[in-house]
Design a protein around this motif. Structure first.
Motif, short mmCIF file in Angstrom:
data_model
loop_
_atom_site.label_atom_id
_atom_site.label_comp_id
_atom_site.label_asym_id
_atom_site.label_seq_id
_atom_site.Cartn_x
_atom_site.Cartn_y
_atom_site.Cartn_z
N ASP A 178 43.22 45.61 47.27
CA ASP A 178 42.96 44.83 46.40
C ASP A 178 43.32 45.25 45.12
O ASP A 178 43.98 44.57 44.06
N ASN A 227 37.33 33.29 56.15
CA ASN A 227 37.40 32.21 55.16
C ASN A 227 36.31 32.35 54.34
O ASN A 227 35.16 31.68 54.62
N ASP A 228 36.17 33.34 53.20
CA ASP A 228 35.13 33.64 52.41
C ASP A 228 34.85 32.67 51.29
O ASP A 228 35.81 32.34 50.51
N PRO A 234 42.24 40.22 50.03
CA PRO A 234 42.81 38.91 50.19
C PRO A 234 43.69 38.86 51.16
O PRO A 234 44.87 39.77 51.21
N ARG A 245 40.78 36.06 53.77
CA ARG A 245 40.57 37.64 53.66
C ARG A 245 41.00 38.28 54.78
O ARG A 245 40.37 37.70 55.85
N GLN A 275 38.02 45.00 53.18
CA GLN A 275 38.22 43.59 52.78
C GLN A 275 39.32 43.22 51.95
O GLN A 275 38.75 43.75 50.81
N THR A 315 34.34 32.56 47.59
CA THR A 315 34.46 33.52 46.50
C THR A 315 34.13 33.08 44.95
O THR A 315 34.01 33.95 44.21
N GLY A 316 33.40 31.69 45.07
CA GLY A 316 32.86 31.26 43.79
C GLY A 316 32.45 29.87 44.00
O GLY A 316 32.87 29.30 45.15
N GLU A 322 32.59 24.85 46.46
CA GLU A 322 32.89 26.08 46.99
C GLU A 322 34.45 26.38 46.86
O GLU A 322 35.12 25.60 47.52
N ASN A 323 34.70 27.61 46.15
CA ASN A 323 36.03 28.16 46.24
C ASN A 323 36.11 29.02 47.28
O ASN A 323 35.40 30.09 47.44
N ARG A 324 37.10 29.06 48.27
CA ARG A 324 37.02 29.77 49.53
C ARG A 324 38.64 30.21 49.34
O ARG A 324 39.53 29.94 49.02
N GLU A 325 38.55 31.61 50.07
CA GLU A 325 39.79 32.36 50.18
C GLU A 325 39.89 33.11 51.38
O GLU A 325 38.83 33.69 52.01
#
Length: 228
Positions: free
Chosen positions: A195, A108-109, A150, A132, A148, A111-112, A127-130
């Motif tokens: 990606d 769960n990284d 999404p 991956r 890596q 991303t911004g 924090e925006n998490r995605e």
């Protein structure tokens, strides 16, 4: 397994100009389209203002610039796709690689980040998490690479030990040092993992089938199946 490819074959796999799949990818979301339209409008406004200031002498320039800016929202995805392709094409040599998935796990990284204000008026950084998918790929030569993307629903089909195939590029003729890799094909799950869709999938399927036939003609069946 790493098999060198001719430049002609590589150019078919990763063309200079963006393909239909790459165009759709770079088309983006409605927000991306709106941003491109705003750039087109701003550009046209600037061209008309310059046309008004310079008079009739600027008509040829205004026509060309107006056409470019007016259609920016339409042609820019092709441009950005071609730039992405150029990043993979900048190396002179390429090869078809086949190995295995050594590991597959989800993270769960971040991303911004975004700045906002809470109810008390304090500045808060969100924090925006995605989620991956992380793949570790390797072969018998000791080559190992990380990949890596999404996370998608179909990625649950991937298991450690599955075969993995991709195109690799290098600035060395013997492919002794890999500089970049393409999207990945998992034949066990008949699944593409990427990606950005670098490869023309139809050409890739033709190439792998041709290499399979060549390998079967040149060598006896190995103790472990190399092809599905």
């Amino acid at each position: 397994m790493l098999i060198p490819l001719t430049r002609k074959t590589f150019d078919q796999l990763v063309p200079k100009v963006g393909t239909a799949d790459q165009y759709r990818y770079c088309w983006g979301s409605p927000a991306d389209l709106l941003r491109r339209v705003l750039i087109s409008v701003a550009g046209l406004t600037g061209v008309f203002a310059l046309r008004y200031l310079l008079g009739d002498a600027s008509v040829p320039f205004a026509f060309v610039a107006g056409t470019i800016f007016g259609l920016y929202w339409l042609w820019s995805p092709v441009y950005f796709a071609s730039r992405r392709n150029a990043g993979l094409r900048r190396n002179s040599y390429s090869g078809f690689w086949r190995g295995r998935v050594l590991d597959a796990y989800v993270t769960n990284d971040v991303t911004g980040t975004e700045e906002t204000v809470d109810k008390r008026g304090d500045l808060v950084i969100v924090e925006n998490r995605e989620r991956r998918l992380n793949l570790e790929l390797g072969d018998r030569t000791g080559f190992v690479t990380q990949f890596q993307v999404p996370l998608q629903k179909d990625h649950r089909l991937i298991r450690p030990g599955d075969f993995a195939e991709m195109i690799v590029t290098s600035n060395r003729e013997d492919l002794g040092r890999i500089s970049a890799i393409s999207d990945i094909y998992i034949p066990d799950a008949k699944l593409w993992v990427s990606d950005y869709p670098y490869l023309r999938k139809d050409i890739f399927v033709e190439v792998r089938q041709q290499l399979r036939r060549q390998q079967q003609r040149r060598s006896p069946p190995p103790p472990e199946p190399v092809w599905e």
